[in-house]
Write a protein that holds these residues in place. Structure first.
Motif, PDB file in Angstrom:
ATOM      1  N   TYR A   1      -0.064  18.345  33.570  1.00  0.00           N
ATOM      2  CA  TYR A   1      -0.278  16.942  33.220  1.00  0.00           C
ATOM      3  C   TYR A   1      -1.759  16.648  32.986  1.00  0.00           C
ATOM      4  CZ  TYR A   1       4.529  16.280  34.789  1.00  0.00           C
ATOM      5  OH  TYR A   1       5.887  16.360  34.935  1.00  0.00           O
ATOM      6  N   SER A   2      -2.629  17.498  33.507  1.00  0.00           N
ATOM      7  CA  SER A   2      -4.053  17.290  33.301  1.00  0.00           C
ATOM      8  C   SER A   2      -4.447  17.454  31.834  1.00  0.00           C
ATOM      9  CB  SER A   2      -4.852  18.266  34.170  1.00  0.00           C
ATOM     10  OG  SER A   2      -4.520  19.614  33.837  1.00  0.00           O
ATOM     11  N   ARG A   3      -3.580  18.089  31.062  1.00  0.00           N
ATOM     12  CA  ARG A   3      -3.885  18.270  29.637  1.00  0.00           C
ATOM     13  C   ARG A   3      -3.617  17.022  28.812  1.00  0.00           C
ATOM     14  NH1 ARG A   3      -1.580  23.639  26.941  1.00  0.00           N
ATOM     15  NH2 ARG A   3      -2.303  22.367  25.185  1.00  0.00           N
ATOM     16  N   LEU A   4      -2.938  16.067  29.381  1.00  0.00           N
ATOM     17  CA  LEU A   4      -2.641  14.848  28.623  1.00  0.00           C
ATOM     18  C   LEU A   4      -3.945  14.142  28.288  1.00  0.00           C
ATOM     19  CD1 LEU A   4       0.441  13.486  30.585  1.00  0.00           C
ATOM     20  CD2 LEU A   4       0.437  14.538  28.324  1.00  0.00           C
ATOM     21  N   PRO A   5      -4.137  13.757  27.030  1.00  0.00           N
ATOM     22  CA  PRO A   5      -5.412  13.126  26.632  1.00  0.00           C
ATOM     23  C   PRO A   5      -5.552  11.722  27.205  1.00  0.00           C
ATOM     24  CG  PRO A   5      -3.848  13.092  24.807  1.00  0.00           C
ATOM     25  CD  PRO A   5      -3.204  13.905  25.898  1.00  0.00           C
ATOM     26  N   ASP A   6      -6.768  11.384  27.586  1.00  0.00           N
ATOM     27  CA  ASP A   6      -7.072  10.032  28.051  1.00  0.00           C
ATOM     28  C   ASP A   6      -7.486   9.184  26.853  1.00  0.00           C
ATOM     29  OD1 ASP A   6      -6.598  10.831  30.651  1.00  0.00           O
ATOM     30  OD2 ASP A   6      -8.659  11.484  30.940  1.00  0.00           O
ATOM     31  N   VAL A   7      -6.509   8.814  26.053  1.00  0.00           N
ATOM     32  CA  VAL A   7      -6.768   8.069  24.820  1.00  0.00           C
ATOM     33  C   VAL A   7      -6.087   6.716  24.917  1.00  0.00           C
ATOM     34  CG1 VAL A   7      -6.478   8.059  22.321  1.00  0.00           C
ATOM     35  CG2 VAL A   7      -6.890  10.222  23.527  1.00  0.00           C
ATOM     36  N   PRO A   8      -6.825   5.634  24.686  1.00  0.00           N
ATOM     37  CA  PRO A   8      -6.180   4.312  24.714  1.00  0.00           C
ATOM     38  C   PRO A   8      -5.232   4.177  23.535  1.00  0.00           C
ATOM     39  CG  PRO A   8      -8.432   4.138  23.919  1.00  0.00           C
ATOM     40  CD  PRO A   8      -8.264   5.552  24.385  1.00  0.00           C
ATOM     41  N   PRO A   9      -4.249   3.314  23.639  1.00  0.00           N
ATOM     42  CA  PRO A   9      -3.300   3.136  22.523  1.00  0.00           C
ATOM     43  C   PRO A   9      -4.011   2.591  21.293  1.00  0.00           C
ATOM     44  CG  PRO A   9      -2.990   1.449  24.217  1.00  0.00           C
ATOM     45  CD  PRO A   9      -3.915   2.466  24.793  1.00  0.00           C
ATOM     46  N   LEU A  10      -3.607   3.097  20.122  1.00  0.00           N
ATOM     47  CA  LEU A  10      -4.223   2.702  18.869  1.00  0.00           C
ATOM     48  C   LEU A  10      -3.494   1.547  18.213  1.00  0.00           C
ATOM     49  CD1 LEU A  10      -4.958   6.266  17.400  1.00  0.00           C
ATOM     50  CD2 LEU A  10      -6.487   4.765  18.698  1.00  0.00           C
ATOM     51  N   ALA A  11      -2.257   1.318  18.566  1.00  0.00           N
ATOM     52  CA  ALA A  11      -1.475   0.271  17.928  1.00  0.00           C
ATOM     53  C   ALA A  11      -1.980  -1.102  18.358  1.00  0.00           C
ATOM     54  CB  ALA A  11       0.002   0.426  18.288  1.00  0.00           C
TER      55      ALA A  11
ATOM     56  N   ARG B   1      13.567  20.139  20.224  1.00  0.00           N
ATOM     57  CA  ARG B   1      12.874  19.948  18.943  1.00  0.00           C
ATOM     58  C   ARG B   1      11.379  19.794  19.238  1.00  0.00           C
ATOM     59  NH1 ARG B   1      16.353  14.871  17.275  1.00  0.00           N
ATOM     60  NH2 ARG B   1      16.274  14.717  19.554  1.00  0.00           N
ATOM     61  N   ILE B   2      10.604  20.669  18.656  1.00  0.00           N
ATOM     62  CA  ILE B   2       9.170  20.697  18.956  1.00  0.00           C
ATOM     63  C   ILE B   2       8.516  19.375  18.572  1.00  0.00           C
ATOM     64  CG2 ILE B   2       7.028  21.968  18.634  1.00  0.00           C
ATOM     65  CD1 ILE B   2       9.318  23.525  19.980  1.00  0.00           C
ATOM     66  N   GLU B   3       8.906  18.836  17.435  1.00  0.00           N
ATOM     67  CA  GLU B   3       8.296  17.586  16.966  1.00  0.00           C
ATOM     68  C   GLU B   3       8.619  16.437  17.936  1.00  0.00           C
ATOM     69  OE1 GLU B   3       8.383  13.675  15.192  1.00  0.00           O
ATOM     70  OE2 GLU B   3      10.218  14.885  15.498  1.00  0.00           O
ATOM     71  N   ARG B   4       9.862  16.418  18.444  1.00  0.00           N
ATOM     72  CA  ARG B   4      10.230  15.362  19.405  1.00  0.00           C
ATOM     73  C   ARG B   4       9.498  15.579  20.728  1.00  0.00           C
ATOM     74  NH1 ARG B   4      13.253  11.481  21.422  1.00  0.00           N
ATOM     75  NH2 ARG B   4      14.262  11.721  23.439  1.00  0.00           N
ATOM     76  N   ALA B   5       9.336  16.834  21.151  1.00  0.00           N
ATOM     77  CA  ALA B   5       8.607  17.106  22.388  1.00  0.00           C
ATOM     78  C   ALA B   5       7.183  16.568  22.299  1.00  0.00           C
ATOM     79  CB  ALA B   5       8.604  18.605  22.673  1.00  0.00           C
ATOM     80  N   SER B   6       6.554  16.740  21.151  1.00  0.00           N
ATOM     81  CA  SER B   6       5.190  16.235  20.981  1.00  0.00           C
ATOM     82  C   SER B   6       5.142  14.721  21.081  1.00  0.00           C
ATOM     83  CB  SER B   6       4.636  16.696  19.631  1.00  0.00           C
ATOM     84  OG  SER B   6       4.573  18.110  19.558  1.00  0.00           O
ATOM     85  N   ARG B   7       6.144  14.044  20.489  1.00  0.00           N
ATOM     86  CA  ARG B   7       6.168  12.576  20.540  1.00  0.00           C
ATOM     87  C   ARG B   7       6.385  12.080  21.963  1.00  0.00           C
ATOM     88  NH1 ARG B   7      10.132  12.552  16.581  1.00  0.00           N
ATOM     89  NH2 ARG B   7      11.416  11.278  17.955  1.00  0.00           N
ATOM     90  N   VAL B   8       7.302  12.703  22.670  1.00  0.00           N
ATOM     91  CA  VAL B   8       7.607  12.248  24.028  1.00  0.00           C
ATOM     92  C   VAL B   8       6.446  12.522  24.970  1.00  0.00           C
ATOM     93  CG1 VAL B   8       9.128  12.587  26.009  1.00  0.00           C
ATOM     94  CG2 VAL B   8      10.089  12.488  23.699  1.00  0.00           C
ATOM     95  N   ILE B   9       5.837  13.697  24.850  1.00  0.00           N
ATOM     96  CA  ILE B   9       4.731  14.065  25.733  1.00  0.00           C
ATOM     97  C   ILE B   9       3.493  13.243  25.442  1.00  0.00           C
ATOM     98  CG2 ILE B   9       3.141  15.952  26.310  1.00  0.00           C
ATOM     99  CD1 ILE B   9       5.483  17.871  25.944  1.00  0.00           C
ATOM    100  N   GLY B  10       3.270  12.922  24.175  1.00  0.00           N
ATOM    101  CA  GLY B  10       2.095  12.142  23.816  1.00  0.00           C
ATOM    102  C   GLY B  10       0.920  12.984  23.382  1.00  0.00           C
ATOM    103  N   MET B  11       1.152  14.251  23.118  1.00  0.00           N
ATOM    104  CA  MET B  11       0.108  15.123  22.590  1.00  0.00           C
ATOM    105  C   MET B  11       0.799  16.251  21.821  1.00  0.00           C
ATOM    106  SD  MET B  11      -1.210  17.436  25.800  1.00  0.00           S
ATOM    107  CE  MET B  11      -0.208  18.784  26.423  1.00  0.00           C
ATOM    108  N   PRO B  12       0.130  16.839  20.845  1.00  0.00           N
ATOM    109  CA  PRO B  12       0.765  17.903  20.070  1.00  0.00           C
ATOM    110  C   PRO B  12       0.956  19.161  20.903  1.00  0.00           C
ATOM    111  CG  PRO B  12      -1.527  17.643  19.418  1.00  0.00           C
ATOM    112  CD  PRO B  12      -1.227  16.511  20.350  1.00  0.00           C
TER     113      PRO B  12
END
Length: 807
Positions: free
Chosen positions: A475-485, A413-424
């Motif tokens: 993995y280098s594409r993963l954004p370096d974004v701090p958690p927003l929660a 599921r593309i939507e679940r893949a985005s959630r698990v990976i942490g980026m769209p």
């Protein structure tokens, strides 16, 4: 898994440097553990041919050689190597050549024009050891007769190469070959993948060897063919020997080398039998008790029904998927061979090698999964190499398919893949990843369903596909974004104590923590836990550690023996760990397995002196009551009951079942004399084991103001039967005084005469109990105190207790 970079680049050659190539593989999960050059730096060494030799006029062990180095005129070189002779081709270091130093850190060794015993030497003929290519020092490094004279040795032997050593996880079985790694590299870089070709070999005779697959649960596919008239004395080509050596495999002989070469090339292990040593037909089956086989590694083992074999009409010839037997091994006299390539089910091979204390490259691959669709292609590849190198005539192929691995479709599921990976990630990106990996797929509305190919045994769940997507995208594409929660601490209730607090309490009680395996010896389960049917491991790391423990007592005893072997005089240890018991009420869940209960237990063991060495008290051994006191301190303020009971591991007269609020939570006692003797212990340790969940909730301390009224004390002596325990008596007193002014009762003396008296019969004892009485609202009078004590004693008398004395 190791291989030379040049071999990998023959299949896939992206525009990357060696370091960039290693980084690309590592970041995709194929960790490059080491990069090492094939040869150290040296220069000025060429291929030369010895034309003639003459004895040195001034030295018995030296020769003056005329050497052709391709410069037009031969050079005179003094050489003392034992294998120097006219006609051989060897490395020659010219004047000015820089050779590797004898020791690391020293400068390079430079060849100069010099004289040896009065004869001028215009260079140096080299051994493999002098060039640091190997440790062999038996003479000059002999090159093939086809080596061109005058060519730089590094270019001729392809020494400007790098050996890659990969540290692969078990799910990457498809990368246990050079072509498998190249396939991943092509997917990662987009470079062209050149697949190996398997041209069919011409069939020139119709000789067949009948093969019967009697165990489809052992072998899913069996392919093979007969090759007649081979020359086993042929020499393995230098290019093949070099590649095998750089893969960590020592060249043995042409037939064995060909089999190993194809395994490293494509990941398919195979075996070549000497056809003339086979008696009758071949049968693929499970072993039988009492059968033995002498293996190629020189060991003789006994097989049973849990080990797959290939046998002929007389004996076992091979361990299926692991190693061949000595009886049908190829040698210098081999003339006819049978080439075999099969698919062995991973579960039929896993763990078998470790049973016999060895491992093989073939078993390592088969127990992780080998491509079942290409066995016939690999037979063709091996046959072609045999005919090219050793000659011979090929017969018709045999291919028996019993059962191929079921490749169940997996949906992403593309939507679940985005959630698990942490980026769209888009559906197009996911489809491109699967296309690059060679995975067939069907797209749906927000989903992609792939059918794993025959070489991928690791794609079984949606999470596996998510991993493939981010692995290939990078993995280098993963954004370096701090958690927003918002970070909101979730503190456990104050009344609930975790494992950390339990550990701290045990350490405060003078115990040291130990950590042990959850799998133990079957003997421990049978003797110490009374468990005749423990949970067995399918693939134990060691033969003795074959079952899962249902008690931590065996683990603590093992720790005690280790400490005693090192002469520790006093041992106090504890362990907090899971145990594993069969329970049909347990269902599958996030942290549970159907039919298996996995509670956490706290176990403790005390051995030796009760206290450390000191002057203030007489030394004595730890006993039941010492451990009982520690356990009561651990449970405080809860009060447990200790009821006499028997446990398989504990002394029948010095053990008790621990109850808290009416339910059993564990056991305490001294080790049974039988097991003290069986485990060769100088004295018996004292142990307890309790359920951690019963310790998790504790009563919080509450403020109690100092009493405003004076407390009155009264002592009573009660005669009770030996069958009535202290806990039963205290519970009876508590029940009888629950509505009165009796606040507590404490036993302070026990009297049992040596022989029956008129007052105390056999089987009775006198217990002295001090009662504490208080009324928080008014001062007690003697009349109220006497009335409360009388009411209490009357109720105890009704329960069969005899009042001996009151005061």
């Amino acid at each position: 898994m190791q291989f030379p970079e040049s071999w990998l680049r023959e299949f896939c050659n992206p525009p990357l440097s060696t370091a960039e190539l290693a980084e690309t593989l590592t970041m995709a999960g194929l960790e490059v553990e080491a990069l090492s050059p094939v040869a150290p730096p040296f220069s000025g060494v060429v291929v030369a041919q010895v034309l003639s030799i003459e004895r040195h006029p001034n030295a018995d062990r030296l020769n003056v050689c005329q050497v052709d180095v391709g410069t037009g005129s031969p050079l005179a070189i003094v050489c003392g190597a034992p294998n120097v002779r006219p006609g051989i081709k060897v490395p020659c270091a010219l004047v000015g050549a820089a050779l590797p130093p004898a020791k690391q850190g020293e400068p390079a060794f430079v060849i100069k024009l010099g004289q040896l015993r009065g004869v001028e030497s215009q260079g140096m003929l080299c051994s493999a050891r002098e060039l640091k290519l190997s440790d062999a020092h038996g003479g000059l490094l002999e090159l093939s007769g086809a080596a061109p004279i005058g060519v730089d040795l590094r270019a001729h032997l392809r020494l400007d190469d790098t050996i890659f050593t990969l540290k692969l996880t078990p799910n990457l079985a498809h990368c246990l070959s050079v072509h498998g790694v190249a396939r991943e590299l092509a997917a990662l870089t987009g470079a062209e993948l050149r697949a190996p070709s398997y041209p069919p070999v011409a069939v020139t005779h119709d000789t067949r060897l009948p093969v019967h697959v009697d165990a489809p649960d052992l072998c899913g596919r069996f392919s093979g063919r007969v090759v007649r008239g081979v020359n086993a004395l042929a020499v393995t080509p230098q290019w093949m020997a070099e590649r095998l050596a750089r893969c960590g495999q020592r060249p043995v002989g042409p037939l064995v080398d060909i089999s190993n070469y194809v395994m490293f090339e494509s990941g398919q292990p195979s075996h070549i039998f000497d056809l003339d040593k086979i008696h009758g037909d071949l049968r693929v089956r499970w072993g039988r008790g009492g059968e033995t086989i002498s293996l190629l590694n020189g060991s003789t083992i006994e097989v049973d029904a849990g080990v797959g074999v290939i046998a002929d009409d007389l004996q076992v010839e091979s361990l299926a998927g692991i190693m061949g037997g000595e009886a049908t091994s190829v040698g210098e006299g081999t003339r006819n061979v049978y080439v075999e390539a099969a698919f062995w089910w991973p579960q039929a091979v896993a763990g078998r090698s470790r049973r016999f204390n060895f491992t093989t490259d073939a078993g390592h691959r088969f127990e992780r999964g080998v491509d079942a669709a290409r066995t016939l292609d690999h037979v063709e590849r091996i046959t072609g190499l045999i005919i090219d190198i050793c000659g011979g005539e090929a017969g018709p192929t045999y291919d028996r398919i019993c059962a191929m691995p079921d490749r169940a479709p997996v949906t992403l599921r593309i939507e679940r893949a985005s959630r698990v990976i942490g980026m769209p990630v888009s559906q197009a990106e996911c489809a491109d990843v699967f296309n690059r990996l060679g995975l067939g797929f069907v797209e749906g509305d927000g989903t992609i369903t792939i059918t794993p190919p025959s070489w991928r045994f690791d794609l079984q769940t949606e999470e596996d596909l998510v991993e493939e997507v981010i692995r290939i995208l990078g993995y280098s594409r993963l954004p370096d974004v701090p958690p927003l929660a918002a970070v909101t601490p979730r503190l456990p209730p104050a009344a609930r104590q975790g494992l950390r607090r339990l550990r701290c309490l045990m350490v405060a009680l003078d115990y040291q923590e130990t950590v042990n395996f959850g799998f133990v010896e079957e003997r421990w389960e049978r003797e110490l836990a009374g468990n005749a049917d423990p949970i067995r491991l399918l693939n134990p790391i060691a033969a003795p550690l074959a079952v899962m423990r249902s008690s931590v007592l065996g683990s603590l005893l093992a720790v005690l023996k280790v400490n005693l072997a090192r002469r520790a005089p006093r041992v106090r240890v504890f362990e907090i760990g899971r145990v594993f018991r069969r329970d049909s009420r347990v269902v599958d869940g996030e942290c549970s397995v159907a039919g298996i209960d996995q509670p956490t237990r706290l176990g403790a063991l005390a051995y030796g002196p009760a206290d450390g060495l000191q002057w203030g008290a007489v030394e004595r051994s730890v006993d039941f009551y010492d451990l009982k006191g520690d356990l009561e301190a651990l449970l405080a303020p809860q009060i447990a009951r200790f009821l006499p009971a028997e446990h398989p591991a504990l002394h029948p007269g010095r053990s008790a079942r621990i109850e808290l609020d009416g339910r059993a939570i564990g056991w305490i006692g001294e080790l049974h004399p039988r097991w003290r003797q069986g485990y060769e212990l100088p004295q018996a340790p004292v142990m307890f084991e309790i359920d951690v969940e019963s310790l998790s909730d504790r009563a919080l301390p509450t403020h109690v103001p100092l009493a405003k009224q004076q407390t009155a004390l009264r002592d009573v002596a009660l005669i009770v039967d030996d069958a009535i325990s202290h806990a039963t008596l205290m519970k009876a007193i508590d029940t009888a005084s629950s509505e009165g002014i009796v606040r507590s009762a404490r036993l302070f003396d026990v009297y049992r005469p040596q022989r029956p008296t008129a007052e105390l019969a056999s089987g009775q004892r006198s217990l002295a109990v001090r009662l504490e009485l208080r009324d928080d609202d008014a001062t007690l009078t003697d009349e109220r105190i006497d009335a409360a004590v009388k009411t209490l004693l009357d109720r105890l008398t009704a329960d069969g207790v005899i009042v001996r004395l009151r005061g």
